[in-house]
Structure formats: structure tokens, C-alpha cells
Design an enzyme around this catalytic site. Structure first.
Site, short mmCIF file in Angstrom:
data_model
loop_
_atom_site.label_atom_id
_atom_site.label_comp_id
_atom_site.label_asym_id
_atom_site.label_seq_id
_atom_site.Cartn_x
_atom_site.Cartn_y
_atom_site.Cartn_z
N HIS A 52 9.99 8.90 13.86
CA HIS A 52 8.74 8.06 13.60
C HIS A 52 7.38 8.61 13.33
CE1 HIS A 52 7.01 3.51 13.86
NE2 HIS A 52 6.65 4.43 13.19
N ARG A 63 0.73 -1.00 -0.11
CA ARG A 63 0.57 -0.04 0.51
C ARG A 63 0.64 1.16 -0.06
NH1 ARG A 63 -2.09 -2.96 4.12
NH2 ARG A 63 -3.90 -4.50 3.81
#
Length: 356
Positions: free
Chosen positions: A320, A191
Site C-alpha cells: 500500500h 481523479r
């Protein structure tokens, strides 16, 4: 205890009871709470998920933004019917035992699920929900941002502005590596990998190659070529880690891999820190075996402030933040809640992990 009354409408209200300095429990005022299933949420999360849950469940929540300590996790899960967790929570046999046999589902607000003991959940017939798709575009955007920032040496350029290293305009100073006419290698055309490939097309890349466990049925959407991992390393100007972390690809990007890359190659990883041997990456960057690297994920997280990677001008490290947009994180919270609700309404989860 401190009790706050929140009025939702003329007909109903929800009482929030603060049971300690770090826990919140949401209880519906108009229904018998003993009959309602219990959910434990392991972190402070966007409100959309909590709002959906608190009308149907008794919701206990670790009311802090930092990671829940293991001992508090064991305490919080006792007797609950559902667990709303995050990628930072280790959900192992001890946690499942602490929860008890009435636990009906575990739903994680993440695409990754390596923090959950899948085999134990399978033994206990506990379905797992996760949150693919809703963070795809946000992570693809961040991957492109990191790729451009690294390839165009923005960290070095900003430092030059701040410390006085910026002199007169110089035609051979601070030259980066452009995407125009480049070959980009994507490890994992899932994806997110596919979304990144679509973002790359307007930049005039000449070729997109990818490697993975199997050929993607979507490769024609971006005119990508399925190649071996070694071929990708040897021929790509930019190499992007976009694959899931598994036992088979732990440390995939190591000294052997970096040695096969072009000396002008830019490496970007927005998948999982475990894909990279960080000592080998440091050596490759320090010695000039590759030109630069951009990381949104590390191992461990957070990366220690004394990590040698942070001493390098050609390495850009982010904390992150791949899915860190308001829209994506709210959608992740909502989808996690809907996965939980579906189990108790005897419906199919919107996003259930296949563990068969």
C-alpha cells in the site's frame, strides 16, 4: 517528563512536552494554552501538517509509526476539539462518544473515508475533511509501475537472476504482455483513473474503456469509451481497479468477474483491497484463468505472510505505497492541517467531504 526547547524565531518558541513514551504534546510558550483548541493526531506524520497546527492549537500526537491501538485512540481523543486521523483508524460511535460533544471536526489524511462512521458524524453535525488531488499523480505513477512490472513479469525475471535460472538469451523465454496496441479497461475514471489513463497514452494503447456509476465528463481528454462492467471484463487486455470502495462494489472482482476476463488478462488493483475476493483471485491465477495480477492494496493489511497469493510467481503484491512519495505525503499532511484550521477560523475547508 523530558522537555525540549525549539526556537522558531527571536520572538517565539514552542515547547514540546513528552507526556509518555508514545505521546507528544506541543504547546505554544507565548500564549495561554487553556484557551487554545486541542487536536489529537493519531500517528507520526510528515512535519508540515504538525508545524501548521502547533502554532494555533495544543497538539497531542501518538508518537509512533505503527497503528494506534483502539484503547489508546479512545484515550487520546478525550476532550479534543479536532481529530487528525488516518485510513487505518476506525472512527466509530465509540470514538465520537469518547471525544465528547465539543469535537468540531474530523480530518483524515487520506482520500478514502470508509473508516469513518459518516452517519454518526452527520447526526452530530461534524464536518469531515479529506485529501483528494494531492496524491493523484503519485498513485497514478505507482499504478503504472505495478502494471508494467506485472505485465513484463519482473518478479519472475528478478528471481531468475537471483536463483540462477537465467541461462543464455532465449527468444521465447520470459515473454510478457506489452501495452502497445492493447485495450485497457479502467474501473472508475475519477481523479486517479483519469491520471492513469493519461499516463497510458504514450505507450501506444489502442483503446481505453472504462466503467462506473456514470459517464465521466472528462472521457474526451483520453478518448475513453464508457462501457458496461461486463464488456470491460471481456474485451480488456489490462484491467485496473481505480474506483472508491462502497457497499455496492465490495468483492466486485470475484470468480464470476475473473471468468469473464481473457486468459491473457493482467489485473491491477491500487484502490482498496475490499474490491477483490482474494480467494477467487488466487484460484484464477493458479488455474491460468488470467495471466497475472498486481496489488498495492489487500484485505487485510498487512497481508499475512502465509497468504497463498505470495506463493504465486504471477502475482506481485506491494504494501500500500500508492501515495508514498515525499511530496505527496507532505502535501497530504499539510492539507489535513489546513482543513482543521479552516473550521476554527470559520472558513470553508479546502477539501470537505460532502456528507449531505
Amino acid at each position: 517528563m523530558i522537555r525540549l526547547l525549539i526556537r522558531q524565531s527571536h520572538q517565539s518558541a514552542v515547547r514540546i512536552t513528552r507526556v509518555s513514551t508514545t505521546y507528544l504534546t506541543y504547546q505554544a510558550k507565548t500564549m495561554a494554552t487553556d484557551a487554545r483548541p486541542k487536536v489529537f493526531v493519531t500517528r507520526r506524520v510528515p512535519a508540515r501538517g504538525i508545524d501548521l497546527l502547533k502554532d494555533k492549537f495544543v497538539v497531542s500526537q501518538w508518537d509512533r509509526e505503527d497503528r494506534i491501538p483502539p484503547e489508546e485512540l479512545l484515550r487520546g481523543v478525550k476532550g479534543v476539539d479536532a481529530l487528525f486521523c488516518l485510513l487505518t483508524d476506525k472512527i466509530d460511535k465509540d470514538v465520537l462518544d469518547a471525544a465528547g460533544p465539543q469535537l468540531k471536526t474530523i480530518c483524515t489524511m487520506s482520500v478514502g473515508y470508509e473508516h469513518i462512521d459518516i452517519s454518526e458524524c452527520k447526526k452530530r453535525n461534524i464536518p469531515i475533511g479529506f485529501t483528494p488531488d494531492v496524491l493523484t499523480n503519485a498513485t497514478a505513477e505507482l499504478t503504472m509501475s505495478l502494471l508494467l512490472a506485472t505485465s513484463r513479469r519482473l518478479k519472475e525475471a528478478m528471481t531468475a537472476v537471483e536463483d540462477g535460472g537465467w541461462g543464455t538469451w532465449n527468444p521465447i523465454w520470459m515473454l510478457g504482455h506489452g501495452l502497445d496496441g492493447a485495450t485497457v479497461g479502467i474501473v472508475g475514471l475519477g481523479r486517479i483513473g483519469l491520471a492513469v489513463a493519461k499516463c497510458l497514452l504514450p505507450f501506444g494503447v489502442s483503446r481505453i474503456v472504462y466503467s462506473g456509476n456514470s459517464q465521466s465528463k472528462n472521457e474526451q481528454e483520453v478518448n475513453a469509451e464508457f462501457v458496461s462492467f461486463d464488456y470491460l471484463l471481456e474485451h480488456s487486455d489490462f484491467i485496473l481497479g481505480c474506483c472508491s470502495l462502497t457497499a455496492n462494489n465490495m468483492g466486485l472482482f470475484n470468480a464470476e468477474a475473473f471468468n469473464k476476463m481473457k486468459t491473457s488478462a493482467i489485473f491491477v488493483n491500487t484502490s482498496r483491497g475490499g474490491l477483490v475476493n482474494q480467494d477467487d483471485l488466487y484460484n484464477a491465477l493458479k488455474s491460468g484463468k488470467i495471466a497475472g495480477a498486481g496489488l498495492d492494496v489487500t484485505n487485510p493489511e498487512p497481508l499475512p505472510t502465509d497468504s497463498p497469493l505470495l506463493t504465486l510467481n504471477n502475482c506481485l503484491v506491494l504494501p500500500h505505497i500508492g501515495s508514498a512519495t515525499e511530496k505527496a505525503r507532505s502535501a497530504m499532511s499539510e492539507l489535513t492541517a489546513r482543513n482543521i484550521i479552516a473550521v476554527f477560523e470559520n472558513k470553508e475547508m479546502p477539501s470537505r467531504l460532502n456528507i449531505s
